[in-house]
Motif scaffolding. Structure first.
Motif, mmCIF file in Angstrom:
data_model
loop_
_atom_site.group_PDB
_atom_site.id
_atom_site.type_symbol
_atom_site.label_atom_id
_atom_site.label_comp_id
_atom_site.label_asym_id
_atom_site.label_seq_id
_atom_site.Cartn_x
_atom_site.Cartn_y
_atom_site.Cartn_z
ATOM 1 N N THR A 146 -3.984 5.626 3.655
ATOM 2 C CA THR A 146 -2.948 5.006 2.794
ATOM 3 C C THR A 146 -3.058 3.599 2.316
ATOM 4 O O THR A 146 -2.524 3.227 1.358
ATOM 5 C CB THR A 146 -1.581 5.250 3.273
ATOM 6 O OG1 THR A 146 -1.403 4.683 4.595
ATOM 7 C CG2 THR A 146 -1.129 6.685 3.123
ATOM 8 N N SER A 147 -3.889 2.936 3.333
ATOM 9 C CA SER A 147 -4.038 1.353 2.896
ATOM 10 C C SER A 147 -5.121 1.225 1.857
ATOM 11 O O SER A 147 -5.044 0.114 1.407
ATOM 12 C CB SER A 147 -4.655 0.830 4.340
ATOM 13 O OG SER A 147 -6.084 1.457 4.629
ATOM 14 N N TYR A 148 -5.766 2.252 1.518
ATOM 15 C CA TYR A 148 -6.687 1.961 0.356
ATOM 16 C C TYR A 148 -5.808 2.492 -0.895
ATOM 17 O O TYR A 148 -6.496 2.324 -2.246
ATOM 18 C CB TYR A 148 -7.805 2.775 0.465
ATOM 19 C CG TYR A 148 -8.718 2.494 1.741
ATOM 20 C CD1 TYR A 148 -9.325 1.277 1.728
ATOM 21 C CD2 TYR A 148 -8.839 3.263 2.697
ATOM 22 C CE1 TYR A 148 -10.308 0.853 2.745
ATOM 23 C CE2 TYR A 148 -9.622 3.044 3.702
ATOM 24 C CZ TYR A 148 -10.255 1.907 3.790
ATOM 25 O OH TYR A 148 -11.117 1.311 4.814
ATOM 26 N N ILE A 149 -4.491 2.811 -1.081
ATOM 27 C CA ILE A 149 -4.023 3.232 -2.198
ATOM 28 C C ILE A 149 -2.963 2.223 -2.705
ATOM 29 O O ILE A 149 -2.110 2.081 -1.658
ATOM 30 C CB ILE A 149 -3.320 4.632 -1.960
ATOM 31 C CG1 ILE A 149 -4.652 5.823 -1.736
ATOM 32 C CG2 ILE A 149 -2.542 5.263 -3.077
ATOM 33 C CD1 ILE A 149 -4.255 7.029 -1.350
ATOM 34 N N ASP B 26 0.747 -1.101 0.027
ATOM 35 C CA ASP B 26 -0.014 0.034 0.029
ATOM 36 C C ASP B 26 0.804 1.165 0.147
ATOM 37 O O ASP B 26 2.107 1.105 -0.132
ATOM 38 C CB ASP B 26 -1.088 0.024 1.278
ATOM 39 C CG ASP B 26 -0.315 -0.077 2.517
ATOM 40 O OD1 ASP B 26 0.933 0.183 2.683
ATOM 41 O OD2 ASP B 26 -0.880 -0.291 3.587
ATOM 42 N N ALA B 27 0.140 2.328 0.079
ATOM 43 C CA ALA B 27 1.047 3.601 -0.103
ATOM 44 C C ALA B 27 1.935 3.733 1.189
ATOM 45 O O ALA B 27 2.920 4.434 0.911
ATOM 46 C CB ALA B 27 0.059 4.736 -0.366
ATOM 47 N N ALA B 28 1.503 3.242 2.257
ATOM 48 C CA ALA B 28 2.456 3.595 3.387
ATOM 49 C C ALA B 28 3.666 2.778 3.265
ATOM 50 O O ALA B 28 4.905 3.125 3.638
ATOM 51 C CB ALA B 28 1.635 3.033 4.658
ATOM 52 N N GLU B 29 3.865 1.572 2.771
ATOM 53 C CA GLU B 29 4.949 0.813 2.743
ATOM 54 C C GLU B 29 5.878 1.540 1.592
ATOM 55 O O GLU B 29 7.177 1.389 1.714
ATOM 56 C CB GLU B 29 4.537 -0.724 2.373
ATOM 57 C CG GLU B 29 5.573 -1.470 2.179
ATOM 58 C CD GLU B 29 5.388 -2.936 1.849
ATOM 59 O OE1 GLU B 29 6.144 -3.688 1.690
ATOM 60 O OE2 GLU B 29 4.218 -3.283 1.743
#
Length: 708
Positions: free
Chosen positions: A135-138, A81-84
């Protein structure tokens, strides 16, 4: 570069199998890496007609004062996801809650203080305590570019007092009928599998685009071989139809849905994420070249629905509590079992209109209006079973958690004035009006009804900045920015921490810095300071208060081209923050502040082959305030130790349309955890509670990217 960024099945509920231990497959990975490296060395000259551009540390990265834009077309590293993806950057840190869905922080500010934007629309989290951050949805592979704005230095997307992270997709244009595809696939240690397919079929009049994404991972192990309950599975699908009857008009209609399951080692009362259902309907209308001065008008409409369920029994065995261990002879065994379910829903509808003007050849202005109507609701349900020997009775308890409804109306304007070839001025102003109504508000267990239930309140926030950028000498740009960022408490802060009456945060911030570009090296240095009045501080994860805080920090990076094939890079980020209000005995460190973080390494590039060897060194963090923090986590009792890790990656472009990459993270299998990591909650049978949530040990990954 203008600051305004142009527009561009239900899951099976089961426990996923574990990946094979890394040691069992290291020989195979090493053999693959050696064979691949040998092949590249033998064929690199013959296949080297297409040479990667060399711009700063990553190939498609563009920096300007306080703004960084990067293409996502050829990213080499896999990201769930985007956070990673963002946590690989030096200014970012993350709070880990499991194998995925971590919360990202920029300069120590995250959650509702950091705006996450997707396709020019601010994303929202639907659950309390950060179990589904925006961010978990991106998925980065489903987007074309990312723009990072540091601090309150843009007004286009809400009261972003900590900054913005903007993911955008560029429209696909067709001069004749055709097909464009992007396929990304990867695999790695601990059962990691990633796949994204993005295909567009179109002609000059109509384009139809479909995006499918799937990612999964098993329980991971830390550097000491200890297993963490952390498996996950996520998918999403998106369909976009775009009509372009003329070159100056387009109408876009989109539909998106997704779901996920996540095992959370960091949550005890709430358990694991069973459903993260998400459905979005959107439309966008763009008219260009309306007049000589009226360049563009954009109108967007969105309808978002999030349905989030957590429980403590679907993905893990039910824990049976024995109330009288080893009872005397003749006394029956007393047991109790609680099956808890937390249900949270979000419905958000928004409308946004933005007009872009070229007032003069040197002045660009953006003006806009935005309306949002958002509803947050949460409920708890507990099925309790009490047994006296073989005789059992069951009770079902349903309790409301929170009910909030916010209407937000905003007006904003941003302007860029090119004074001359050396000097640029940028300004922005925004005002937001909030009207919030509460239904019934309770504590998490439902036992206490808060006095702010069935209330309403109004908030007004203002955001503004002024920035001057000047070329001091050729290749050297200096800048200074003054900004005021304000933020009303988020609905989840009001709901989860008895915070309905929290005051708005006010951030006065100054940024100063210099960007240098020379023929063989590039560097940048930024220094910032801010005073935040009424900072929302969370106490023990249950209560909230307004305090005053200060923050000081610096960021530095350097890239040096040593030879035509070799270059060195290094960067660091440091921040010091103080809680001026304290707890009755003077100032104390501001909780949940990340320590000094530095990254460095060497890059070798020969034709279309690139090898990167990097290291990361993080200082210990002893400036803590145990029990206090933000809505996403609190400081732990002890000092967080520092650590050092190393990684290596290789990428190869065998043809213009393809990229292969291979890497090893945490090469030396170091056991460590980040300062912002959560403490572990209740763990299922077969797992051990190690206290803090450690990072994965050695991870080997492989990735393929095709752009056709």
């Amino acid at each position: 570069m203008r600051l305004f960024v142009s527009h561009y099945p239900d899951l099976e509920v089961r426990r996923l199998p574990l990946a094979h231990p890394l040691s069992d497959s290291s020989v195979g990975w090493s053999g693959l890496a050696f064979a691949w490296l040998l092949l590249v060395m033998l064929t690199g000259e013959a296949m080297g007609e297409y040479v990667l551009p060399q711009i700063n540390i990553s190939s498609d990265r563009v920096k300007e004062p306080l703004i960084e834009k990067e293409s996502l077309k050829w990213i080499t590293r896999p990201s769930s996801d985007a956070a990673e993806f963002l946590r690989q950057k030096p200014e970012f840190s993350s709070a880990k809650i499991g194998g995925t869905a971590g919360t990202i922080f920029l300069r120590g500010l995250g959650g509702p203080r950091l705006g996450i934007v997707m396709n020019d629309s601010l994303e929202e989290a639907g659950a309390n305590h950060g179990t589904d951050p925006a961010t978990s949805y991106i998925q980065p592979d489903a987007h074309d570019s990312i723009t990072v704005v540091k601090g309150p230095n843009s007004v286009l997307y809400g009261s972003s007092m900590g900054g913005l992270v903007i993911f955008n997709e560029a429209p696909k244009k067709f001069d004749k009928p055709g097909v464009r595809t992007r396929v990304v696939g990867g695999m790695g240690s601990f059962g990691r599998r990633d796949f994204t397919a993005d295909a567009t079929v179109g002609n000059p009049l109509l384009q139809l685009r479909a995006v499918v994404n799937f990612t999964r991972g098993d329980n991971y192990k830390d550097g000491s071989g200890r297993e963490f309950f952390s498996f996950f599975k996520r998918n999403s699908n998106k369909l976009i139809a775009t009509f372009t009857p003329t070159k100056d008009f387009s109408a876009e209609f989109s539909a998106e849905q997704g779901d996920a399951q996540v095992a959370f080692p960091a949550f005890s009362l709430m358990g694991d994420g069973i459903e993260f259902k998400r459905a979005i309907l959107g439309s966008r209308f763009v008219v260009k070249n309306i007049s000589d001065k009226f360049r563009k008008l954009e109108v967007q409409l969105y309808d978002r629905n999030l349905d989030h369920h957590m429980d403590n029994f679907t993905l893990r065995p039910v824990t049976v509590q024995i109330l009288n261990p080893n009872p005397p002879l003749g006394i029956p065994l007393l047991t109790e079992t609680d099956r808890r379910t937390l249900m949270q829903k979000f419905r958000g509808r928004s409308a946004r209109a933005v007009a872009t003007f070229d007032l003069t050849p040197s002045i660009e202005a953006v003006i806009g209006y935005e309306h949002k109507d958002e509803k947050f609701g949460g409920n708890n349900q507990t099925a309790g079973t009490f047994c006296i020997g073989p005789a059992c009775s069951t009770t079902n308890t349903f309790s409301p958690f929170y009910d909030l409804h916010t209407i937000n109306n905003s007006i904003f304007s941003e302007a860029t004035y090119i004074v001359n070839d050396k000097t640029t001025l940028k300004f922005g102003l925004r005002r937001d009006y909030f009207h919030t109504t509460s239904g019934e508000l309770r504590d998490f267990l439902g036992s206490t009804i808060f006095p702010t239930s069935n209330s309403q309140r109004n908030d007004v926030t203002n955001l503004g900045f002024a920035r001057i950028e000047r070329e001091l000498v050729p290749g050297t740009v200096g800048y200074i920015s003054l900004a005021n960022g304000e933020r009303a408490a988020s609905n989840l802060e009001r709901a989860s921490f008895n915070g309905f009456n929290l005051k708005k945060e006010v951030n006065h911030e100054i940024n100063m810095g210099v960007n240098l570009t020379r023929p063989t090296w590039q560097s940048s240095l930024t220094v910032f300071a801010s005073r935040i009045d009424n900072f929302i501080l969370i106490n023990q994860g249950t209560r909230s208060d307004n305090i005053d805080a200060t923050r000081f920090g610096t960021e530095f990076d350097l890239t040096k081209q040593v030879t035509p094939n070799w270059r060195l890079f290094g960067n660091l980020a440091w921040i010091r923050a103080e809680n001026l209000t304290g707890h009755g005995n003077g100032p104390v460190p501001l909780a949940q502040t990340p320590p000094l973080d530095s990254r460095f390494g060497v890059i070798f590039q020969q034709g279309t082959f690139t090898t990167t060897v990097g290291g990361r060194a993080v200082m210990k963090q002893s400036r803590i305030d145990p029990g206090f923090g933000n809505s996403l986590g609190i400081d732990n009792p002890g000092t967080t130790p520092g650590f050092m890790t190393a990684n290596m990656s290789m990428s190869w472009r065998p043809m213009k349309q393809a990229q292969l990459s291979l890497g090893v993270d945490n090469i030396f299998d170091v056991t460590y955890y980040e300062h912002l990591s959560r403490r572990i909650g209740d763990v299922p049978p077969g797992f051990v509670n190690f206290g803090r949530l450690n990072e994965p040990g050695r991870v080997v990954w492989f990735r393929v990217v095709l752009n056709m």
